[in-house]
Design a protein around this motif. Sequence first.
Motif, PDB file in Angstrom:
ATOM      1  N   GLU A  73      24.732   7.529 -29.293  1.00 35.87           N
ATOM      2  CA  GLU A  73      24.002   7.599 -28.029  1.00 35.87           C
ATOM      3  C   GLU A  73      23.000   8.746 -28.029  1.00 35.87           C
ATOM      4  OE1 GLU A  73      24.945   8.243 -23.257  1.00 35.87           O
ATOM      5  OE2 GLU A  73      26.532   7.523 -24.603  1.00 35.87           O
ATOM      6  N   GLU A  74      23.419   9.924 -28.529  1.00 38.71           N
ATOM      7  CA  GLU A  74      22.511  11.064 -28.558  1.00 38.71           C
ATOM      8  C   GLU A  74      21.422  10.858 -29.601  1.00 38.71           C
ATOM      9  OE1 GLU A  74      24.545  14.745 -28.999  1.00 38.71           O
ATOM     10  OE2 GLU A  74      25.157  14.828 -26.901  1.00 38.71           O
ATOM     11  N   ARG A  75      21.762  10.212 -30.696  1.00 40.87           N
ATOM     12  CA  ARG A  75      20.752   9.936 -31.714  1.00 40.87           C
ATOM     13  C   ARG A  75      19.679   9.001 -31.143  1.00 40.87           C
ATOM     14  NH1 ARG A  75      20.220   9.074 -37.277  1.00 40.87           N
ATOM     15  NH2 ARG A  75      18.026   8.496 -37.583  1.00 40.87           N
ATOM     16  N   GLN A  76      20.087   7.991 -30.393  1.00 40.15           N
ATOM     17  CA  GLN A  76      19.120   7.081 -29.780  1.00 40.15           C
ATOM     18  C   GLN A  76      18.281   7.797 -28.738  1.00 40.15           C
ATOM     19  OE1 GLN A  76      21.742   4.000 -28.359  1.00 40.15           O
ATOM     20  NE2 GLN A  76      21.680   2.843 -30.291  1.00 40.15           N
ATOM     21  N   ALA A  77      18.907   8.697 -27.972  1.00 39.23           N
ATOM     22  CA  ALA A  77      18.161   9.470 -26.981  1.00 39.23           C
ATOM     23  C   ALA A  77      17.126  10.362 -27.668  1.00 39.23           C
ATOM     24  CB  ALA A  77      19.112  10.315 -26.145  1.00 39.23           C
ATOM     25  N   LEU A  78      17.493  10.941 -28.809  1.00 39.88           N
ATOM     26  CA  LEU A  78      16.567  11.777 -29.568  1.00 39.88           C
ATOM     27  C   LEU A  78      15.379  10.954 -30.055  1.00 39.88           C
ATOM     28  CD1 LEU A  78      16.026  14.577 -30.818  1.00 39.88           C
ATOM     29  CD2 LEU A  78      17.314  13.808 -32.831  1.00 39.88           C
ATOM     30  N   ASP A  79      15.642   9.763 -30.539  1.00 38.65           N
ATOM     31  CA  ASP A  79      14.563   8.877 -30.998  1.00 38.65           C
ATOM     32  C   ASP A  79      13.617   8.531 -29.852  1.00 38.65           C
ATOM     33  OD1 ASP A  79      15.593   8.871 -33.549  1.00 38.65           O
ATOM     34  OD2 ASP A  79      16.648   6.962 -33.333  1.00 38.65           O
ATOM     35  N   ARG A  80      14.183   8.260 -28.661  1.00 36.17           N
ATOM     36  CA  ARG A  80      13.342   7.908 -27.513  1.00 36.17           C
ATOM     37  C   ARG A  80      12.468   9.076 -27.097  1.00 36.17           C
ATOM     38  NH1 ARG A  80      18.183   5.401 -25.720  1.00 36.17           N
ATOM     39  NH2 ARG A  80      18.613   7.197 -24.378  1.00 36.17           N
ATOM     40  N   VAL A  81      13.062  10.268 -27.068  1.00 31.34           N
ATOM     41  CA  VAL A  81      12.313  11.447 -26.655  1.00 31.34           C
ATOM     42  C   VAL A  81      11.172  11.726 -27.637  1.00 31.34           C
ATOM     43  CG1 VAL A  81      12.446  13.942 -26.415  1.00 31.34           C
ATOM     44  CG2 VAL A  81      14.161  12.514 -25.331  1.00 31.34           C
ATOM     45  N   ILE A  87       5.847  12.379 -31.163  1.00 31.75           N
ATOM     46  CA  ILE A  87       6.297  13.052 -32.387  1.00 31.75           C
ATOM     47  C   ILE A  87       6.579  11.998 -33.448  1.00 31.75           C
ATOM     48  CG2 ILE A  87       8.130  14.461 -33.411  1.00 31.75           C
ATOM     49  CD1 ILE A  87       8.440  15.773 -30.633  1.00 31.75           C
ATOM     50  N   HIS A  88       5.872  12.075 -34.546  1.00 32.12           N
ATOM     51  CA  HIS A  88       6.060  11.099 -35.609  1.00 32.12           C
ATOM     52  C   HIS A  88       7.485  11.193 -36.165  1.00 32.12           C
ATOM     53  CE1 HIS A  88       1.440  11.081 -36.451  1.00 32.12           C
ATOM     54  NE2 HIS A  88       1.761  10.365 -35.393  1.00 32.12           N
ATOM     55  N   PRO A  89       8.132  10.065 -36.387  1.00 33.48           N
ATOM     56  CA  PRO A  89       9.504  10.114 -36.898  1.00 33.48           C
ATOM     57  C   PRO A  89       9.551  10.723 -38.296  1.00 33.48           C
ATOM     58  CG  PRO A  89       8.637   7.864 -36.936  1.00 33.48           C
ATOM     59  CD  PRO A  89       7.656   8.690 -36.183  1.00 33.48           C
ATOM     60  N   PRO A  90      10.595  11.489 -38.593  1.00 43.12           N
ATOM     61  CA  PRO A  90      10.702  12.097 -39.920  1.00 43.12           C
ATOM     62  C   PRO A  90      10.962  11.039 -40.989  1.00 43.12           C
ATOM     63  CG  PRO A  90      12.721  12.431 -38.669  1.00 43.12           C
ATOM     64  CD  PRO A  90      11.732  11.815 -37.725  1.00 43.12           C
ATOM     65  N   ALA A  91      10.634  11.391 -42.222  1.00 38.19           N
ATOM     66  CA  ALA A  91      10.884  10.473 -43.326  1.00 38.19           C
ATOM     67  C   ALA A  91      12.376  10.293 -43.570  1.00 38.19           C
ATOM     68  CB  ALA A  91      10.202  10.993 -44.600  1.00 38.19           C
ATOM     69  N   THR A  92      13.136  11.368 -43.319  1.00 33.96           N
ATOM     70  CA  THR A  92      14.578  11.358 -43.554  1.00 33.96           C
ATOM     71  C   THR A  92      15.262  12.186 -42.476  1.00 33.96           C
ATOM     72  OG1 THR A  92      14.180  11.302 -45.948  1.00 33.96           O
ATOM     73  CG2 THR A  92      16.418  11.832 -45.232  1.00 33.96           C
ATOM     74  N   VAL A  93      16.453  11.737 -42.051  1.00 36.67           N
ATOM     75  CA  VAL A  93      17.289  12.499 -41.131  1.00 36.67           C
ATOM     76  C   VAL A  93      18.612  12.769 -41.833  1.00 36.67           C
ATOM     77  CG1 VAL A  93      18.430  12.573 -38.893  1.00 36.67           C
ATOM     78  CG2 VAL A  93      16.211  11.428 -39.117  1.00 36.67           C
ATOM     79  N   ARG A  94      19.020  14.033 -41.867  1.00 38.85           N
ATOM     80  CA  ARG A  94      20.249  14.412 -42.552  1.00 38.85           C
ATOM     81  C   ARG A  94      21.168  15.148 -41.593  1.00 38.85           C
ATOM     82  NH1 ARG A  94      17.752  17.026 -48.140  1.00 38.85           N
ATOM     83  NH2 ARG A  94      16.717  15.129 -48.901  1.00 38.85           N
TER      84      ARG A  94
END
Length: 267
Positions: A73-81, A87-94
């Motif tokens: 849920e928080e990951r999806q909220a981060l993507d929406r924000v 803000i361009h999405p990062p190439a990789t999330v770790r």
Amino acid sequence: MLRIVDARTGRHVEIPAAPRHLLRICVHLPVIDDGIGAVHLRVLLLGDVLARTAELHGVQALTVLTAPDLPQEERQALDRVMAVLGIHPPATVRAHDPSATPSARADVHVLAHGADQQDGVDGVRIDVGQVGTAPPDEGGPGSPDAAVPEADPLALRMLLLGHAYRTPVMVTGAALAEARRTLRHWRQLVADWAQEPSRPIPADLLRRAHAALADNLGSTAVLDILRSVERDADVPAGAKFETFAHLDRVLGLDLAREVGHQYQVTP
């Protein structure tokens, strides 16, 4: 060549080191205790502006986001924000422990100021200033999550870009309202200028803007340049349009949003 102040030494460092043509950026998201707050957004924004600036100067950028292991849920909220703030999405999330030594090799590590994290084994460290939010009874948005205004989320982006990234920022309702007014005004002007014949950006103006960005990501200076261009009667309307559109590649304020809209006819 970009020059960034390394927070560990206080000295300017040129990046990326020649002869590489790829700038590796690692954005370290602080711990998320009570939801995504304005300081998280500022760290993400700085990484985005750095990547955009590099690309404007002909350097390819690759961004890696390291963050605490977030629930879905928080990951999806981060993507929406990130999406609404441009803000361009990062190439990789770790997934990564924010208090541990950075695991990703990078030319630049972007962190929140005061982050309890050991220095990386390589690369420049950028410390991003803290962000506060005024309570509602003082004209502020209230909770950190509410710092992203629903009416025009990019008002927050503009507000943060109006301060040097190392300085603390207080997000207030009045400051967001002023940023919204400026965005509306500029978007209308850009739409009007788009109707005029295109003209090249004055060479001196382009040189000053690029130099400001290359010197420690001077977004405040770029915003000042746009304000002066708006008022300068000697700059043709077509050149003003090209200037605003070009620099918006870094600012990410969607300044051309209204182009063509004022002439649409509703059937």
